[in-house]
Design a protein around this motif. Structure first.
Motif, short mmCIF file in Angstrom:
data_model
loop_
_atom_site.label_atom_id
_atom_site.label_comp_id
_atom_site.label_asym_id
_atom_site.label_seq_id
_atom_site.Cartn_x
_atom_site.Cartn_y
_atom_site.Cartn_z
N LEU A 153 0.83 -1.21 0.00
CA LEU A 153 0.00 0.00 0.00
C LEU A 153 0.87 1.26 0.00
N VAL A 154 1.89 1.28 0.85
CA VAL A 154 2.77 2.45 0.92
C VAL A 154 3.49 2.65 -0.41
N ASP A 155 3.91 1.56 -1.03
CA ASP A 155 4.53 1.67 -2.36
C ASP A 155 3.58 2.36 -3.33
N ASN A 156 2.31 1.99 -3.25
CA ASN A 156 1.31 2.59 -4.14
C ASN A 156 1.09 4.06 -3.82
N TRP A 157 1.02 4.41 -2.53
CA TRP A 157 0.84 5.81 -2.14
C TRP A 157 2.04 6.65 -2.61
N ASN A 158 3.23 6.10 -2.41
CA ASN A 158 4.43 6.80 -2.87
C ASN A 158 4.39 7.03 -4.38
N ALA A 159 3.98 6.00 -5.10
CA ALA A 159 3.93 6.10 -6.56
C ALA A 159 2.93 7.16 -7.01
N GLN A 160 1.80 7.24 -6.33
CA GLN A 160 0.80 8.25 -6.68
C GLN A 160 1.36 9.66 -6.46
N ALA A 161 2.03 9.86 -5.33
CA ALA A 161 2.59 11.18 -5.03
C ALA A 161 3.65 11.55 -6.06
N ARG A 162 4.51 10.59 -6.42
CA ARG A 162 5.57 10.88 -7.40
C ARG A 162 4.98 11.14 -8.79
N ALA A 163 3.88 10.46 -9.12
CA ALA A 163 3.24 10.71 -10.41
C ALA A 163 2.68 12.13 -10.46
N LEU A 164 2.05 12.58 -9.36
CA LEU A 164 1.56 13.96 -9.31
C LEU A 164 2.70 14.96 -9.42
N ALA A 165 3.81 14.65 -8.75
CA ALA A 165 4.96 15.56 -8.80
C ALA A 165 5.50 15.64 -10.22
N ALA A 166 5.54 14.52 -10.93
CA ALA A 166 6.04 14.52 -12.30
C ALA A 166 5.13 15.33 -13.21
N GLN A 167 3.82 15.23 -13.00
CA GLN A 167 2.87 15.99 -13.81
C GLN A 167 3.04 17.50 -13.58
N SER A 168 3.35 17.87 -12.34
CA SER A 168 3.43 19.29 -12.01
C SER A 168 4.64 19.97 -12.60
#
Length: 248
Positions: A153-168
């Motif tokens: 789950l934490v891996d998934n949460w981390n991945a979501q945050a990094r994906a948002l950061a990449a988009q920004s």
């Protein structure tokens, strides 16, 4: 020196510089408070204050050089993630019917740790894990499976945050004016409380472009997720350019 020891040493250096910088900032802010109350002291205080302002900026730049800008942005994105819905998954059967709210608590601890710190998303993993350790206590049955499930789950949460950061990264930087809060000292106990989280202090150190010490404010030019998180916090922001380009 092994990697973990280097990480601890680097963290200690950052913490010492943060404390020193915040101490100097507080002295500078207090000097302006004094001269505002007693204007006739201005000509006497100003020469010393100019040197203090230089020391504040030098220490800020020194601290900023130790911080990872990508981790500050990822932390802001982690704080912006919506709370997930949890249901009974096989990995968490050992938690019984309490598993949904325990996972919700683990999520909240992970998000809070990411949002308040400057050490990257992985810093939230141990905080989330501590929730399950406390829930299992001395029981071992089902604990390993639950911890492995939480890791995923934490891996998934981390991945979501990094994906948002990449988009920004495609969005322009945003100007934000924030209030620099001084360290508060208890007049009875003498204990000090820093009103800035490490993330807030790190953001100011890294993204500051102007300073107006008589009013205790600084101007930042920050990535959009960082500006959005400052706005969500609300207590520091004095002025910000309107923008809805991130959707955060």
């Amino acid at each position: 020196m092994i990697a973990s020891e280097r990480a601890v040493d680097s963290s200690a250096v950052r913490e010492r510089r943060r404390r020193h910088w915040r101490y100097l900032q507080t002295q500078l802010l207090e000097s302006h408070t004094v001269t505002a109350a007693y204007p006739w002291l201005e000509s006497w205080v100003e020469p010393m204050r100019a040197g203090l302002a230089g020391a504040v900026d030098h220490t800020r730049r020194s601290l900023a050089s130790l911080l990872n800008q990508a981790e500050l942005v990822e932390a802001a994105c982690a704080a912006a993630l919506p709370s997930p819905k949890f249901s009974g998954a096989p990995a968490f059967v050992g938690l019984g019917t309490s598993s949904p709210w325990l996972l919700q608590e683990a999520w909240a601890r992970w998000q809070q740790e990411c949002a308040a710190g400057w050490s990257g998303l992985e810093a939230g993993r141990s905080t989330a894990t501590s929730v399950l350790y406390a829930a299992f206590g001395r029981r071992r049955r089902g604990r390993a499976e639950a911890l492995e499930g939480l890791d995923r789950l934490v891996d998934n949460w981390n991945a979501q945050a990094r994906a948002l950061a990449a988009q920004s990264a495609a969005f322009p930087l945003r100007p934000v004016t924030v209030d620099v809060l001084a360290i508060v000292r208890d007049s009875v106990t003498g204990r000090e409380e820093d009103q800035l989280t490490r993330w807030e202090a790190g953001v100011i150190a890294v993204y500051q472009v102007t300073a107006h010490w008589p009013t205790g404010s600084v101007g930042l030019l920050a990535p959009s997720p960082v500006a959005a998180q400052l706005l969500r916090g609300g207590s520091l922001v004095l002025e910000a350019e309107d923008s809805d380009c991130t959707g955060l």
